[in-house]
Design an enzyme around this catalytic site. Structure first.
Site, short mmCIF file in Angstrom:
data_model
loop_
_atom_site.label_atom_id
_atom_site.label_comp_id
_atom_site.label_asym_id
_atom_site.label_seq_id
_atom_site.Cartn_x
_atom_site.Cartn_y
_atom_site.Cartn_z
N HIS A 131 1.41 -5.29 3.15
CA HIS A 131 1.87 -3.94 2.80
C HIS A 131 3.30 -4.05 2.29
CE1 HIS A 131 3.26 0.18 3.23
NE2 HIS A 131 1.99 0.55 3.22
N GLU A 175 -0.81 0.07 -4.48
CA GLU A 175 0.18 1.00 -3.93
C GLU A 175 1.52 0.80 -4.64
OE1 GLU A 175 -0.87 2.46 0.21
OE2 GLU A 175 0.24 0.61 0.49
C1 PEP Z 1 1.19 3.65 2.70
O1 PEP Z 1 2.20 3.36 3.31
O2 PEP Z 1 0.26 2.85 2.66
C2 PEP Z 1 1.16 4.94 2.02
C3 PEP Z 1 0.31 5.08 1.06
O3 PEP Z 1 2.06 5.92 2.44
P1 PEP Z 1 2.15 7.43 1.93
O4 PEP Z 1 0.74 7.97 1.90
O5 PEP Z 1 3.00 8.11 2.93
O6 PEP Z 1 2.73 7.39 0.55
#
Ligand code: PEP
Length: 249
Positions: A92, A164
């Site tokens: 992550h 992400e």
């Molecule tokens: C995450 O940390 O994986 C994430 C997607 O956070 P958020 O939904 O708060 O952007």
């Protein structure tokens, strides 16, 4: 079925974690999506007991690549399996930034998780500078190319990728579905080039997903689901996302 993964990060006491699990498993919506909950390590056993017999799956926010040895503070794949986990996040962006996780370590974690029967959820994403200077595609290639190194097509099929973008995480500024779909296509091509996996790679989008926007990432787009941080913490907000996704078909 769409995947909705709830990454709680460093939130929730055991009591809060169990009450979230109780509320979400009671909803029939939870049977119409693949729900994966990712509590803190210490909350995993209590959440596993609460979810026993439900369709909600459990995962961890990290996994180490060794099974045992002099590795203070690490948690092994088999320990996670023993505790009831079927999934583990790998690399992550918050762990890349705070704990030094990198693509090589991600590759070792992915292989170890697969060897033990866990499904790794491999997080990739560009930062704001890479996006604004247009270098994000190259930045991402490095991440999935190294992450999938040495994997066969059969192994690659068992990995879930979470796209992400770092600038979208926790910022309230999500990537739009077209941006996410473009990257998902590039990841599928890259993983095919590296492993020979032609189809079946599952990809999630993560970054400021909320009840109002979640449906846009699913349906006809290239994504198989979403990874949600902030909006996963409150069970009613999480259930609102399930409702939006189920309504969407
Ligand atoms: C995450 O940390 O994986 C994430 C997607 O956070 P958020 O939904 O708060 O952007």
């Amino acid at each position: 079925m769409a995947i909705l993964a709830a990454n709680w990060k460093l939130h929730k006491t055991t009591e809060d974690a169990v009450s979230w699990a109780r509320a979400v498993k009671a909803s029939p919506l939870a049977r119409r999506c693949e729900v994966i909950v990712l509590p803190g390590f210490l909350q995993i056993p209590a959440v596993a007991r609460e979810l026993h017999g439900s369709q909600i799956a459990l995962g961890a926010q990290d996994v180490f690549w060794e099974e045992s040895g002099a590795y203070t503070g690490m948690v092994a794949p088999t320990q996670l399996r023993d505790a009831g986990c079927a999934y583990a996040l790998v690399a992550h962006s918050e762990r890349r930034r705070l704990a030094g996780d990198d693509d090589r370590g991600a590759n070792a974690r992915i292989r170890a998780a697969l060897a033990c029967g866990l499904t790794p959820i491999y997080c990739v994403g560009e930062d704001e500078k890479e996006r604004s200077t247009g270098r994000f595609r190259e930045a991402l290639v490095g991440q999935y190319d190294v992450g999938f190194e040495g994997l066969s097509a059969q192994e690659a099929r068992r990995v879930i990728v979470a796209y992400e973008p770092i600038w979208a995480i926790g910022s309230g500024q999500p990537a739009n579905p077209a941006q996410a779909a473009e990257i998902a296509g590039a990841i599928r091509d890259g993983v095919f080039a590296r492993t020979g996996l032609e189809s079946g790679l599952r990809i999630l989008y993560g970054g400021s997903v909320a009840p109002e926007n979640v449906a846009g990432y699913l349906g006809d787009t290239a994504m198989d689901g979403v990874l949600v941080g902030t909006a996963s913490l409150d069970p009613s907000e999480f259930l609102a996302m399930l409702e939006a996704v189920v309504d969407d078909g």
